[in-house]
Every structure is written in C-alpha cells, then in structure tokens.
Design an enzyme around this catalytic site. Structure first.
Site, short mmCIF file in Angstrom:
data_model
loop_
_atom_site.label_atom_id
_atom_site.label_comp_id
_atom_site.label_asym_id
_atom_site.label_seq_id
_atom_site.Cartn_x
_atom_site.Cartn_y
_atom_site.Cartn_z
N ARG A 239 0.84 -1.20 0.00
CA ARG A 239 0.00 0.00 0.00
C ARG A 239 0.87 1.25 0.00
O ARG A 239 2.08 1.19 0.20
CB ARG A 239 -0.91 0.01 1.24
CG ARG A 239 -0.13 0.03 2.56
CD ARG A 239 -1.03 0.36 3.74
NE ARG A 239 -0.33 0.13 5.00
CZ ARG A 239 0.56 0.94 5.55
NH1 ARG A 239 0.89 2.06 4.93
NH2 ARG A 239 1.14 0.65 6.70
N THR B 171 2.59 1.90 10.31
CA THR B 171 1.55 2.09 11.31
C THR B 171 1.40 0.81 12.12
O THR B 171 2.13 -0.17 11.90
CB THR B 171 0.21 2.47 10.64
OG1 THR B 171 -0.69 2.93 11.65
CG2 THR B 171 -0.40 1.30 9.88
N TRP B 172 0.49 0.85 13.07
CA TRP B 172 0.21 -0.31 13.92
C TRP B 172 -1.25 -0.68 13.78
O TRP B 172 -2.12 0.19 13.63
CB TRP B 172 0.51 0.04 15.38
CG TRP B 172 0.07 -1.02 16.36
CD1 TRP B 172 0.77 -2.14 16.73
CD2 TRP B 172 -1.15 -1.05 17.11
NE1 TRP B 172 0.03 -2.88 17.64
CE2 TRP B 172 -1.14 -2.23 17.89
CE3 TRP B 172 -2.27 -0.21 17.18
CZ2 TRP B 172 -2.19 -2.57 18.74
CZ3 TRP B 172 -3.32 -0.55 18.02
CH2 TRP B 172 -3.26 -1.72 18.80
N CYS C 193 3.07 6.80 10.73
CA CYS C 193 2.87 7.46 9.43
C CYS C 193 4.01 8.42 9.09
O CYS C 193 3.86 9.29 8.23
CB CYS C 193 1.53 8.20 9.39
SG CYS C 193 0.11 7.14 9.73
#
Length: 266
Positions: free
Chosen positions: A73, A78-79, A215
């Site tokens: 993507r 991120t998490w 991010c």
C-alpha cells in the site's frame, strides 16, 4: 448507485491475522476485477502487528527490531491491533483512477462516524486520515518546561521522539493538546480496483504507536474515540455506525475518472 457488500471477518477472540486478511483481500480483489463479486468492504480487527507502506524509512521502524510486515500500500508505517476497527474497501473505480477522491470518501465516512459519537474530527491539509485538531500553539502546555518555540521536532529532522522521554510520545499528544490522528488511511489501486483502506482507533492501547514514528509524522500523535470522549467505546458499538456511513458515502458516490489536464499544443 453501486451495490456494496460488507464482510465481517473477525473480532475479539476471532481477530484475523494480518497475512490471512491480506490473502483474502487479494482473492476478493481478483474476483472484483473479474466482476464475479460486487464492491466489498472487509471489516475486522487484527492481533498486534506493525505494517510498513512503500514510503517507510528505516528510521521510522521499531528501534528494538520488532518484526514489521512490508506491504504494497501507499503511506508509511503504522500499527494495527485490538481496539482498532480496520476496513478494507475493495471497489472498482473508473479509469483513470482518482485516488485522492477515494481517500476523501473514506475520510468523510469516518468523520461522520466520529460525529455520531459526539467527537468533532476533520482533515489536515497535506496529511491523509482523520484528525482531532489540537489547540493553537500558544495555548499548548510547554514540553519539559521549554517554550514550544524550541520544540526540537520542528527544527531537527533527525530528532527521534522515542528516545527523549514520554513527553514526546505519540500516545500523549492529547495531553499536549496537539493534532492527533484518530483514523489512518493507506490504499493501493491495481487494475482499477482498490485494496487496503482505513484503521479507526476505537479503544486501543495507543502506547503501541510509541515504538514507531506513526505514518512518519514526528510533530503530531494518535487519538482514540474512547480517550477523546472520556468513556468506554467498543468496536461492537462503532461497527454498525461505520458500516452505515461507509455504505451511504461509497454507494452514493458519483464516481468519475480522474481529469487529465493536457498541455496546449505549442
């Protein structure tokens, strides 16, 4: 108006491993491209996992070597994990694809979802996702007793908030009254069909974000519905509300191809 199907893959004790969900995305993506299924939104909750988009830099990954899954993507690291509602809209768009318009539609559905729970959220120019805005800089508490004018995150490109105490932690952005992201968005479009999607923080342990640069943003943090509202909010409560707004926004969208501006002939 296009038909939209929702698939609830798993929550709580039935949380879905990231790789399993990614494989299912690809299966549904191929079926949607072949017009074998309608536009589909996979909704689920993951066990704790870090995922890195294509633009992730090495300096943004966990310092302790915690495993990270590299994905196809857009966006950065991120998490995902318990307390977070994850959605993967797999939707066929007209070509040439207007990626920004798709992201804006997801943001709109999530902004409406938060509003229904009494939380005002918005977009931040130049930063995707859904945000809770902080106070004006002059009204924020000083960090470590220092004036915000000396905030090293704003002047030092190599400053690492993870190595400088909890006052800089992304999970504490609400206490600092800074902008904080409540929903992240990262997508991919292949063959005119979308993949990946959004992650809405309902009631997760946001300390998971403190091990990365979420991010790739160093001067803001993360939020959750539960923390911002000061009460317990569950995914079970949020799920039907999010579905309703996603359906309203995505089904009723006037999908148009991206406008290509051609330079006048010399």
């Amino acid at each position: 108006m296009s038909e939209l199907r929702f698939v609830r893959m798993g929550f709580d004790a039935d949380r879905v491993e990231y790789q399993e969900a990614w494989d299912e995305q690809r299966r549904v993506h191929a079926a949607r491209f072949a017009d074998e299924v309608p536009d589909t939104v996979l909704l689920l909750e993951h066990p704790p996992v870090y995922t890195a988009g294509r633009r992730t830099e090495e300096s943004e990954r966990p310092l302790d070597g915690t495993p990270v899954i590299d994905v196809d993507r857009g966006g950065k690291i991120t998490w995902h994990g318990p307390g977070q509602l994850v959605g993967y809209p797999i939707q066929k768009l007209p070509r040439p694809v207007d990626v920004v318009a798709h992201v804006r539609r997801l943001e709109e559905a999530l902004i409406r979802t938060c509003a229904e729970f009494g939380l005002e959220t918005t977009r931040v120019e130049g930063r995707s996702g859904v945000w809770v805005l902080g106070d004006a800089v002059e009204h924020r508490p000083a960090l470590g007793g220092l004036s915000l004018d000396l905030d090293p995150r704003l002047t030092d490109d190599e400053f690492d908030p993870r190595m400088n105490g909890p006052e800089y932690a992304p999970s504490n952005a609400g206490q600092r009254r800074e902008d904080r992201k409540i929903a992240a968005i990262g997508i991919r479009v292949a063959k005119g069909v979308t993949m990946h999607g959004f992650a809405l923080n309902v009631n997760p342990d946001n300390k998971w974000f403190d091990r990365i640069i979420p991010c790739g943003i160093r001067d803001a943090g993360v939020a959750s519905l539960a923390n911002e509202l000061g009460r317990d909010v569950t995914i079970k409560e949020v799920l039907p509300v999010a579905e309703r707004h996603l359906r309203d926004v995505l089904e009723n969208a006037d999908l148009k191809p991206r406008v290509i501006e051609r330079a006048p002939a010399a």
